[in-house]
Scaffold this motif. Structure first.
Motif, PDB file in Angstrom:
ATOM      1  N   ALA A  65      49.084 -19.872  74.697  1.00 53.20           N
ATOM      2  CA  ALA A  65      48.224 -20.991  74.342  1.00 53.20           C
ATOM      3  C   ALA A  65      46.953 -20.431  73.708  1.00 53.20           C
ATOM      4  O   ALA A  65      46.290 -19.566  74.287  1.00 53.20           O
ATOM      5  N   LEU A  66      46.641 -20.902  72.498  1.00 55.55           N
ATOM      6  CA  LEU A  66      45.441 -20.469  71.789  1.00 55.55           C
ATOM      7  C   LEU A  66      44.753 -21.698  71.224  1.00 55.55           C
ATOM      8  O   LEU A  66      45.402 -22.524  70.567  1.00 55.55           O
ATOM      9  N   GLY A  67      43.476 -21.857  71.477  1.00 55.19           N
ATOM     10  CA  GLY A  67      42.760 -22.963  70.880  1.00 55.19           C
ATOM     11  C   GLY A  67      42.206 -23.928  71.904  1.00 55.19           C
ATOM     12  O   GLY A  67      42.130 -23.634  73.099  1.00 55.19           O
ATOM     13  N   ILE A  68      41.837 -25.105  71.426  1.00 52.97           N
ATOM     14  CA  ILE A  68      41.131 -26.082  72.245  1.00 52.97           C
ATOM     15  C   ILE A  68      41.929 -27.370  72.361  1.00 52.97           C
ATOM     16  O   ILE A  68      42.704 -27.719  71.471  1.00 52.97           O
ATOM     17  N   SER A  69      41.703 -28.063  73.464  1.00 47.70           N
ATOM     18  CA  SER A  69      42.418 -29.319  73.700  1.00 47.70           C
ATOM     19  C   SER A  69      41.700 -30.510  73.103  1.00 47.70           C
ATOM     20  O   SER A  69      42.290 -31.577  72.962  1.00 47.70           O
ATOM     21  N   LEU A  76      39.907 -25.480  76.839  1.00 48.04           N
ATOM     22  CA  LEU A  76      40.957 -24.581  76.386  1.00 48.04           C
ATOM     23  C   LEU A  76      42.342 -25.156  76.661  1.00 48.04           C
ATOM     24  O   LEU A  76      42.570 -25.832  77.665  1.00 48.04           O
ATOM     25  N   LEU A  77      43.254 -24.874  75.756  1.00 50.44           N
ATOM     26  CA  LEU A  77      44.638 -25.281  75.937  1.00 50.44           C
ATOM     27  C   LEU A  77      45.336 -24.401  76.967  1.00 50.44           C
ATOM     28  O   LEU A  77      44.956 -23.248  77.187  1.00 50.44           O
ATOM     29  N   SER A  78      46.381 -24.950  77.572  1.00 53.60           N
ATOM     30  CA  SER A  78      47.275 -24.169  78.426  1.00 53.60           C
ATOM     31  C   SER A  78      48.700 -24.576  78.109  1.00 53.60           C
ATOM     32  O   SER A  78      48.945 -25.554  77.396  1.00 53.60           O
ATOM     33  N   THR A  79      49.657 -23.847  78.651  1.00 58.77           N
ATOM     34  CA  THR A  79      51.053 -24.162  78.366  1.00 58.77           C
ATOM     35  C   THR A  79      51.509 -25.434  79.069  1.00 58.77           C
ATOM     36  O   THR A  79      52.627 -25.903  78.838  1.00 58.77           O
ATOM     37  N   SER A  80      50.653 -25.999  79.928  1.00 63.27           N
ATOM     38  CA  SER A  80      50.978 -27.280  80.554  1.00 63.27           C
ATOM     39  C   SER A  80      50.253 -28.446  79.877  1.00 63.27           C
ATOM     40  O   SER A  80      50.386 -29.590  80.316  1.00 63.27           O
ATOM     41  N   SER A  81      49.483 -28.175  78.831  1.00 54.51           N
ATOM     42  CA  SER A  81      48.784 -29.240  78.110  1.00 54.51           C
ATOM     43  C   SER A  81      49.796 -30.152  77.428  1.00 54.51           C
ATOM     44  O   SER A  81      50.796 -29.687  76.868  1.00 54.51           O
ATOM     45  N   ALA A  82      49.530 -31.470  77.465  1.00 51.18           N
ATOM     46  CA  ALA A  82      50.457 -32.464  76.918  1.00 51.18           C
ATOM     47  C   ALA A  82      50.027 -32.877  75.507  1.00 51.18           C
ATOM     48  O   ALA A  82      48.971 -33.472  75.324  1.00 51.18           O
ATOM     49  N   PHE A  83      50.862 -32.569  74.530  1.00 52.95           N
ATOM     50  CA  PHE A  83      50.601 -32.867  73.126  1.00 52.95           C
ATOM     51  C   PHE A  83      51.343 -34.134  72.713  1.00 52.95           C
ATOM     52  O   PHE A  83      52.441 -34.412  73.208  1.00 52.95           O
ATOM     53  N   ASN A  84      50.764 -34.855  71.769  1.00 54.60           N
ATOM     54  CA  ASN A  84      51.511 -35.910  71.090  1.00 54.60           C
ATOM     55  C   ASN A  84      52.622 -35.235  70.286  1.00 54.60           C
ATOM     56  O   ASN A  84      52.359 -34.400  69.415  1.00 54.60           O
ATOM     57  N   LEU A  85      53.853 -35.583  70.581  1.00 54.99           N
ATOM     58  CA  LEU A  85      54.979 -34.915  69.933  1.00 54.99           C
ATOM     59  C   LEU A  85      55.240 -35.413  68.524  1.00 54.99           C
ATOM     60  O   LEU A  85      56.088 -34.862  67.816  1.00 54.99           O
ATOM     61  N   ALA A  86      54.520 -36.461  68.106  1.00 59.16           N
ATOM     62  CA  ALA A  86      54.758 -37.059  66.792  1.00 59.16           C
ATOM     63  C   ALA A  86      56.252 -37.354  66.649  1.00 59.16           C
ATOM     64  O   ALA A  86      56.859 -37.919  67.555  1.00 59.16           O
ATOM     65  N   SER A  87      56.887 -36.934  65.590  1.00 60.57           N
ATOM     66  CA  SER A  87      58.284 -37.325  65.358  1.00 60.57           C
ATOM     67  C   SER A  87      59.283 -36.636  66.275  1.00 60.57           C
ATOM     68  O   SER A  87      60.437 -37.061  66.349  1.00 60.57           O
ATOM     69  N   VAL A  88      58.884 -35.595  66.981  1.00 59.60           N
ATOM     70  CA  VAL A  88      59.771 -35.028  67.999  1.00 59.60           C
ATOM     71  C   VAL A  88      60.032 -36.058  69.089  1.00 59.60           C
ATOM     72  O   VAL A  88      61.037 -35.992  69.808  1.00 59.60           O
TER      73      VAL A  88
END
Length: 843
Positions: A65-69, A76-88
């Motif tokens: 994880a690199l970057g900001i939430s 900071l982001l983590s591997t458990s951060s929840a992203f909008n998956l958009a078309s996924v």
């Protein structure tokens, strides 16, 4: 929420800093190391904020994880951060439809109307929605047209818009494949109606809980809940991160707005190898290519793109600040998940790295401490400019990245590279590809094919491929070139026959299709002088019909000037395309001082709707053949010769720069030669024409037999033409002869801007850059702005000066510190660097 096209991000990143990933035969571990290096470079250059996870047979091999939430909190982001998956998100919607089908709640091949009675298209089935074969248009346009500015679009609202307005289908259902977000929003509504519960509730009960997903949920604009670990989209603009998150149409569910973490997505991926959600026979159809009415198939199933005959299953997503990617290497049992929130995901670069393919990573350059004159005409401002590859990326208060190339501008002016709208420098580029004549005065793009001459577009492209050059080229198609090819060298001294005009029109259409800017005429020259208005107008109309333009060395710049101006105005009026007067001037002594009257005539035409403009070079003397001094082409008429020396040029200040019939005359004025010959200037003029003609007859292959730099304009008129708001600067220059070939643009900056204060520096730069681009129809050039090509010039406004003079026409300008073309420095410290990134710019 369309998926990012496979090549889009790669195109944006084809630049010079190359990271060599391991070959496909390299070990998996080495490829993971290359991936880590790639991510580090991308993140250090502010083009990656997100999470990457790689798994092999269900076990995590790599995650980072690199970057900001959020751009507002900088958490900071983590591997458990929840992203909008958009078309996924679409694969989850498809799964819920499959679950309902398996429970006999719906059938794929039933009309959508069965489950959504208000849906107005009886021929569209659930399967059509799942496979993007419905023919429905995107709902974005409907929403933009019919929503109020404060309305939030919901699934119910979208269905109502479709019901009320019944947009025309793009094609008959099943006829072809075309990605369609509208279909998946409708599937969200189908799930709600068939299941009897909100889609997010069905999702929670039938996917999230059975898989024990920790950070997966549906969230949409104006949701009542606000999850603690939701990642926010953002985008980087000029060195600062700004929110780029949900907008008012994001009240819908189906084409996006499923949130998940990389770790949860891996759990989802692994569940697809089991029957935890649906039976294997049910799931198999999701990975089966869509079948069209014709019997052909398309490699898309239910929410999955199919590659390598189904051995690779993948989907991308792109919406607001989010870029997402999931790839299942089914044959290898490997998984790649990329979730980003900074508007520049680089998913395909990451994929290529993991797969062992070489990739090109962005190389950035920073120019700091400059007075930015950006080409818009607005006041200069202090700024820094960052280039990425061949484009301008950022402008503002910028700090260097780690290991970034930085150039201190030392307070100099940074401007867009100058665009020379009328050039003959291409004649010398084969011998001098470093383009010193151009770059020493800040020119980065030249426009050729002028005065009716030039060569075909394919020829230019072939030459550039064989011998790259330092500057960009664009080209018009020359009227005289067309006449020569159709009528022959000996047939030019008459009007063209109708069938000849038709052949010229066909040749012109071909050139326009190959990217020519339009039609260029040199009507004062003998090769086109004998054409009539109808011939020119017919050809001009061909250019107009193709979206091209018209530029002209008009039929007369002296005796018949009024009629020549009327002709080009009429062409603009009849064709309704932009028309431009080449190197605007008054070359008749009796008309000196009438520039204001001429400009008023042009303004009247503009007020009537004729888009007429001009270019101009900053000199009182022109360069051409001595034959143009006989407007009636009566070269043996003493009265015409006498008229020429009294009205059309000053023999005492007009220099023969070449004269093959008697090379000793080169460098001398016509007056000097007349003294040597002990005859009047008028008689000498006739003699020079006759001797040059005789030499040409005896040497038919000789080129450039004679040329004169002739004094025949008044400085007051030149100033008025330069200052006209619709005039851009040009050189009309070449490597030989007239000093304008090495100093036109720096002469404007030194003589007319700094010393005589004819116009502000910002106005002059606009006339050299964005106004030229506008007059030529060039895109993404002429401004220093994000996304524009990084053609730049750095100069000292206090010292910039042309030094080329008659007799020393190749003296380099001073005050030009550096010039870049496509982000590569081609000139520095009065030397060409030898780099040759120039390209052919096509219309």
């Amino acid at each position: 929420m369309k998926p990012v096209p496979f090549t889009l991000l790669l195109i944006q990143l084809i630049v010079s800093y190359v990271v060599n990933a391991q070959s496909a035969a390299g070990s998996f571990e080495n490829r993971l190391k290359a991936l880590d290096s790639t991510l580090t470079v991308l993140h250090n250059q502010a083009v990656f904020s997100g999470v990457v996870l790689v798994a092999d047979r269900g076990k995590i091999s790599y995650k980072k994880a690199l970057g900001i939430s959020s751009s507002e909190t900088n958490g900071l982001l983590s591997t458990s951060s929840a992203f909008n998956l958009a078309s996924v998100s679409k694969q989850f919607i498809a799964m819920m439809i499959m679950q309902l089908q398996e429970r006999s709640k719906l059938r794929y091949d039933e009309p959508v109307q069965t489950y959504l009675p208000d849906f107005p298209y009886p021929g569209i089935t659930v399967r059509h929605l799942l496979t993007h074969t419905s023919g429905l248009p995107e709902y974005f346009d409907l929403a933009q047209k019919y929503l109020g500015p404060l309305d939030t679009l919901s699934n119910e609202g979208m269905l109502q818009l479709v019901h009320d307005h019944k947009p025309k289908l793009l094609f008959q259902p099943g006829e072809k494949w075309e990605y369609c977000n509208t279909g998946y929003v409708l599937l969200g509504s189908v799930i709600t109606n068939v299941s009897g519960m909100p889609v997010e509730t069905f999702f929670e009960q039938n996917i999230v809980r059975p898989l024990n997903l920790k950070n997966t949920y549906i969230y949409y604009h104006h949701s009542l809940t606000k999850p603690w670990n939701r990642v926010y989209g953002f985008q980087r603009e000029n060195g600062k991160n700004k929110p780029n998150d949900l907008i008012r149409i994001d009240g819908v569910i189906g084409d996006g707005n499923v949130y998940s973490s990389a770790e949860d997505l891996l759990t989802w991926d692994q569940a697809l190898y089991t029957e935890k959600l649906v039976k294997a026979t049910t799931l198999r159809e999701a990975f089966t290519p869509a079948r069209l009415n014709s019997g052909a198939t398309y490699p898309y199933g239910f929410g999955w793109m199919l590659e390598e005959d189904g051995k690779v299953l993948m989907h991308t997503g792109s919406w607001v600040g989010f870029r997402t990617l999931i790839i299942r290497y089914v044959d290898k049992k490997q998984t790649l998940i990329v979730l980003t929130n900074g508007s520049n995901g680089n998913g395909q670069v990451i994929r290529r790295t993991l797969e062992g393919n070489p990739v090109s990573l962005p190389k950035t350059q920073l120019i700091t401490n400059v007075r930015l004159v950006d080409g818009t005409g607005t006041p200069a401002r202090t700024a820094a400019v960052r280039m990425r590859g061949d484009k301008i990326w950022e402008i503002g208060e910028l700090s260097p990245f780690p290991n970034e190339s930085v150039l201190d501008g030392k307070g100099r002016v940074l401007a867009p590279g100058f665009i020379d709208s009328h050039s003959h420098h291409d004649w010398s580029l084969r011998e001098h590809p470093e383009a010193l004549a151009m770059v020493n005065q800040g020119i980065t793009t030249i426009v050729v094919g002028q005065d009716g001459g030039g060569v075909p577009m394919d020829t230019i492209q072939a030459r550039l491929k064989q011998e790259p050059v330092a500057v960009n080229l664009a080209s018009y198609t020359g009227h005289a070139m067309l006449r020569h090819r159709v009528m022959g060298a000996n047939g030019l001294y008459r009007t063209a026959k109708p069938e000849e005009v038709e052949r010229m029109k066909q040749l012109l259409r071909t050139e326009l299709a190959n990217g020519s800017l339009g039609l260029a005429t040199g009507l004062e020259y003998e090769s086109a002088f004998f054409s009539n208005r109808d011939e020119v107008l017919q050809l001009a109309q061909v250019a107009a019909d193709s979206g091209g333009r018209y530029i002209s060395h008009i039929r007369s710049e002296d005796v018949m000037l009024d009629d020549a101006i009327d002709e080009i105005i009429e062409i603009g009026r009849a064709t309704k395309m932009p028309v431009q007067i080449s190197h605007l001037k008054i070359a008749l002594r009796d008309k000196w001082g009438q520039s204001a009257t001429m400009l008023a005539q042009l303004e009247r035409a503009r007020a009537e709707g004729v888009n007429i403009t001009a270019d101009c070079y900053p000199y009182e003397y022109w360069m051409s053949t001595i034959r143009v001094l006989f407007p009636k082409r009566d070269y043996t008429n003493p009265a015409s010769a006498e008229f020429a020396v009294n009205q059309l040029f000053d023999p005492s200040q007009s220099v023969l720069v070449r004269f093959a019939a008697n090379p000793a005359y080169a460098g001398k004025t016509v007056g000097d030669i007349a003294t040597m010959r002990r005859e009047s200037p008028a008689k000498t003029l006739m003699g020079l024409v006759a001797e040059a003609s005789d030499y040409s007859t005896k040497n038919p292959d000789a080129d450039g037999v004679e040329g004169i730099v002739a004094k025949s304009m008044d400085d007051a008129d030149v100033k008025n033409f330069l200052a006209w708001p619709h005039t851009n600067i040009c050189s009309d220059g070449a490597d030989e002869g007239h000093p304008r070939g090495y100093g036109a643009f720096t002469r404007v900056l030194g003589r007319y801007v700094r010393d005589q204060k004819l116009m502000p520096l910002e106005t002059a730069i606009q006339k050299m850059t964005s106004l030229s681009a506008e007059h030529l129809g060039l895109k993404n050039r002429g401004l220093i702005a994000p996304g524009y090509y990084a053609d730049l010039v750095l100069f000292n406004p206090d010292t910039v000066q042309d030094n080329a003079r008659i007799g020393n026409n190749k003296a380099l300008s001073t005050g030009i510190d550096a010039v870049w073309v496509a982000g590569k420095m081609v000139y520095q410290d009065q030397k060409a660097t030898g780099v040759r990134p120039g390209t052919l710019i096509r219309r």
